[in-house]
Scaffold this active site. Structure first.
Site, PDB file in Angstrom:
ATOM      1  N   SER A  37      28.279 113.205   4.995  1.00 27.85           N
ATOM      2  CA  SER A  37      29.662 113.057   5.318  1.00 27.85           C
ATOM      3  C   SER A  37      30.012 113.357   6.634  1.00 27.85           C
ATOM      4  O   SER A  37      30.662 114.437   6.931  1.00 27.85           O
ATOM      5  CB  SER A  37      30.616 113.525   4.108  1.00 27.85           C
ATOM      6  OG  SER A  37      32.108 113.119   4.812  1.00 27.85           O
ATOM      7  N   GLY A  39      31.174 112.055   9.408  1.00 27.59           N
ATOM      8  CA  GLY A  39      32.642 111.842  10.106  1.00 27.59           C
ATOM      9  C   GLY A  39      32.210 111.239  11.583  1.00 27.59           C
ATOM     10  O   GLY A  39      32.981 111.376  12.546  1.00 27.59           O
ATOM     11  N   CYS A  95      31.570 102.645   8.339  1.00 25.69           N
ATOM     12  CA  CYS A  95      31.857 104.081   8.758  1.00 25.69           C
ATOM     13  C   CYS A  95      33.013 104.612   7.785  1.00 25.69           C
ATOM     14  O   CYS A  95      34.010 104.856   8.015  1.00 25.69           O
ATOM     15  CB  CYS A  95      32.530 104.032  10.121  1.00 25.69           C
ATOM     16  SG  CYS A  95      31.658 103.249  11.357  1.00 25.69           S
TER      17      CYS A  95
END
Length: 185
Positions: A37, A39, A95
């Site tokens: 994760s 980002g 995403c």
């Protein structure tokens, strides 16, 4: 060479425990998966454009663009199209590990709008990168939208992480423990 995904503005990415991954390749095959994760940390369109203008490698350069709406993807296509060494532009629609919530891969109506705009502005070959689909009906909808975008879309990349796998808050701290799943699993 495919770059990491760039967004309009620089991003630091998620904070905290962002990766659960076996320590070795052997362990990856034993465990069978990794979760992340991150980002999308990146330097943003402008700094990336300046850096990639200097690229003079022997391998073709494919620039990956990520965004959170149609205009951001169009902006990325326009920003990187002028760079002579860029052979193609990949639009990353998978995403999931950001605060923006909606994943473009799962929104056929917005993808159709974007593809219609691309027909007017694309000056380089366009690749599209999707999250894997577990819903066959949605897969068919997205495939139909991609087919209407030909010949603007030159390649479809289907090897992104599986979105919204639950790692647990003890393993992954951002996004309430949800992460992208990769590997043989």
């Amino acid at each position: 060479v495919v770059s990491g995904s760039y967004t309009p503005n620089p991003r630091d990415g998620n904070k905290g425990d962002r990766l659960f991954y076996p320590d070795t390749e052997t362990e990856l095959h034993t465990v069978g998966f990794g979760l992340n994760s991150f980002g999308m940390p990146n330097i943003g369109f402008i700094r990336a454009s300046l850096a990639l203008t200097a690229y003079d490698g022997e391998q073709p350069l494919i620039v990956s663009v990520a965004g959170f709406n149609v205009e951001e993807y169009i902006l990325g296509v326009e920003e990187f199209s002028h760079i002579r060494s860029v052979e193609a532009i990949e639009l990353n629609f998978g995403c999931p590990n950001t605060e923006h919530g909606k994943i473009m891969s799962f929104d056929p109506r917005t993808l159709d709008t974007l593809f219609q705009r691309l027909k007017q502005v694309a000056r380089k070959p366009i690749w599209v990168k999707f999250s894997p689909y577990s819903d066959p009906g949605l897969l068919n909808e997205v495939a139909a939208v991609v087919n209407t975008a030909a010949p603007t879309i030159k390649a479809v990349v289907t090897c992104n992480t599986f979105a919204s796998a639950y790692a647990g808050k003890d393993a992954i701290s951002p996004m309430d423990g949800f992460a992208g799943l990769s590997g043989p699993a």
